[in-house]
Write a protein that holds these residues in place. Structure first.
Motif, PDB file in Angstrom:
ATOM      1  N   UNK A  47       7.804 -25.149  -0.008  1.00 16.17           N
ATOM      2  CA  UNK A  47       8.726 -24.279  -0.756  1.00 16.17           C
ATOM      3  C   UNK A  47       9.044 -24.831  -2.139  1.00 16.17           C
ATOM      4  N   UNK A  48       9.103 -26.159  -2.262  1.00 15.82           N
ATOM      5  CA  UNK A  48       9.384 -26.791  -3.562  1.00 15.82           C
ATOM      6  C   UNK A  48       8.217 -26.620  -4.531  1.00 15.82           C
ATOM      7  N   UNK A  49       7.022 -26.423  -4.006  1.00 16.37           N
ATOM      8  CA  UNK A  49       5.822 -26.314  -4.835  1.00 16.37           C
ATOM      9  C   UNK A  49       5.409 -24.866  -5.090  1.00 16.37           C
ATOM     10  N   UNK A  50       6.013 -23.940  -4.366  1.00 14.56           N
ATOM     11  CA  UNK A  50       5.664 -22.522  -4.545  1.00 14.56           C
ATOM     12  C   UNK A  50       5.916 -22.124  -5.989  1.00 14.56           C
ATOM     13  N   UNK A  51       4.996 -21.348  -6.513  1.00 15.22           N
ATOM     14  CA  UNK A  51       5.118 -20.884  -7.892  1.00 15.22           C
ATOM     15  C   UNK A  51       4.498 -21.830  -8.903  1.00 15.22           C
ATOM     16  N   UNK A  52       3.975 -22.976  -8.428  1.00 20.67           N
ATOM     17  CA  UNK A  52       3.370 -23.952  -9.339  1.00 20.67           C
ATOM     18  C   UNK A  52       1.972 -24.304  -8.858  1.00 20.67           C
ATOM     19  N   UNK A  53       1.090 -24.577  -9.801  1.00 24.28           N
ATOM     20  CA  UNK A  53      -0.215 -25.147  -9.466  1.00 24.28           C
ATOM     21  C   UNK A  53       0.004 -26.622  -9.176  1.00 24.28           C
ATOM     22  N   UNK A  54      -0.728 -27.164  -8.208  1.00 23.47           N
ATOM     23  CA  UNK A  54      -0.612 -28.588  -7.922  1.00 23.47           C
ATOM     24  C   UNK A  54      -1.937 -29.179  -7.474  1.00 23.47           C
ATOM     25  N   UNK A  55      -2.043 -30.476  -7.718  1.00 22.98           N
ATOM     26  CA  UNK A  55      -3.209 -31.260  -7.338  1.00 22.98           C
ATOM     27  C   UNK A  55      -2.770 -32.215  -6.230  1.00 22.98           C
ATOM     28  N   UNK A 162      -3.041 -23.425  -5.330  1.00 23.10           N
ATOM     29  CA  UNK A 162      -2.458 -22.330  -6.104  1.00 23.10           C
ATOM     30  C   UNK A 162      -0.950 -22.252  -5.905  1.00 23.10           C
ATOM     31  N   UNK A 163      -0.269 -21.481  -6.763  1.00 24.04           N
ATOM     32  CA  UNK A 163       1.188 -21.302  -6.611  1.00 24.04           C
ATOM     33  C   UNK A 163       1.574 -20.646  -5.281  1.00 24.04           C
ATOM     34  N   UNK A 164       0.611 -19.997  -4.627  1.00 19.31           N
ATOM     35  CA  UNK A 164       0.879 -19.367  -3.333  1.00 19.31           C
ATOM     36  C   UNK A 164       0.606 -20.309  -2.162  1.00 19.31           C
ATOM     37  N   UNK A 165       0.148 -21.522  -2.454  1.00 19.29           N
ATOM     38  CA  UNK A 165      -0.118 -22.494  -1.400  1.00 19.29           C
ATOM     39  C   UNK A 165      -1.509 -22.410  -0.815  1.00 19.29           C
ATOM     40  N   UNK A 166      -2.482 -21.942  -1.611  1.00 21.66           N
ATOM     41  CA  UNK A 166      -3.863 -21.875  -1.149  1.00 21.66           C
ATOM     42  C   UNK A 166      -4.676 -22.973  -1.835  1.00 21.66           C
ATOM     43  N   UNK A 167      -5.380 -23.778  -1.034  1.00 19.91           N
ATOM     44  CA  UNK A 167      -6.300 -24.773  -1.576  1.00 19.91           C
ATOM     45  C   UNK A 167      -7.525 -23.999  -2.063  1.00 19.91           C
TER      46      UNK A 167
END
Length: 190
Positions: A47-55, A162-167
Motif C-alpha cells: 500500500x505504501x508503494x502503490x502509485x509509484x514505480x519501484x525497483x 508498476x504503480x499497480x504492483x505488477x512486476x
C-alpha cells in the motif's frame, strides 16, 4: 464527415504517441499485499508503494559474492535517478532475515551511501516467507544455505514494479551497465 475522419486520424496519432513511451516488458506477475520492517524499524507495505514505480532486489548483508556488486549497482542507480530527477522507490528484500535485523541492514546500507528517502531495506519475516514471496511473485530463486554454510543462494535480478504492483520487467543486477537500461525505462514511465 471530413471533421470526423480528422478526429479519428488524430486519435490514432495520439494513441501511437502514447505507445512510443511504453517499455518492453519481460514479466507480468502480481505482488501480493505485504508489510515488512525497514532498516528504520518502520513498516513498509505494498500500500505504501502503490502509485509509484519501484525497483526491487533480493540480497543479504553477509553475502560473500553477488550482493556487494548488486548493492553497489543499486546505489549507483539511486545516484543516477537523483541526477535525472526521477521519482521512484528502491526496495531491497533481505533473504537472510534471521541475521539481517533492521540495525544490521541500516549499518550495511550506510556503507553504500543509501538515501533512505527512496531506498528501503526490509526484513521482519521468516526465511520461508521471503523464499516463497521471491519465487512465486518475482520468479527469483531463493534457496537455504547448505548445511554448515551461511550463504543463501538467490537470484541476481533487479525488478521493475508498476504503480499497480505488477512486476513488469527484470534486469541483471550484477552488471553495472544494466543500470542505464533501468534508468531509460524509468524515464519512459515517469
Amino acid at each position: 464527415m471530413r471533421n470526423y475522419l480528422i478526429l479519428i486520424g488524430l486519435f490514432f496519432v495520439l494513441a501511437g504517441c502514447g505507445q512510443s513511451h511504453a517499455i518492453e516488458t519481460t514479466m507480468s506477475e502480481e505482488v501480493p499485499e505485504f508489510e515488512y520492517t525497514t532498516q528504520d524499524e518502520e513498516q513498509l507495505g505494498l500500500d505504501d508503494l502503490k502509485g509509484e514505480w519501484w525497483i526491487a532486489d533480493f540480497m543479504f548483508t553477509n553475502c560473500k559474492t553477488v550482493c556487494m556488486p548488486m548493492t553497489n549497482n543499486m546505489s549507483h542507480l539511486q545516484e543516477m535517478m537523483e541526477e535525472e530527477g526521477i521519482d521512484a522507490q528502491l526496495v531491497s528484500f533481505s533473504v537472510d532475515p534471521d541475521f539481517d535485523t533492521p540495525e544490521v541492514l541500516k549499518d550495511y546500507a550506510s556503507n553504500y551511501d543509501a538515501d533512505f528517502d527512496n531506498w528501503s531495506f526490509v526484513t521482519g519475516y521468516d526465511f520461508e516467507t521471503i523464499r516463497e514471496f521471491s519465487i512465486k511473485h518475482f520468479k527469483n530463486l531463493v534457496q537455504a544455505p547448505a548445511d554448515g554454510d551461511d550463504q543463501v543462494l538467490h537470484g541476481t535480478s533487479f525488478f521493475l514494479v508498476s504503480p499497480e504492483g505488477e512486476v513488469v520487467k527484470n534486469y541483471d543486477g550484477v552488471e553495472i551497465d544494466n543500470m542505464d537500461a533501468i534508468l531509460a525505462d524509468l524515464k519512459k514511465v515517469n
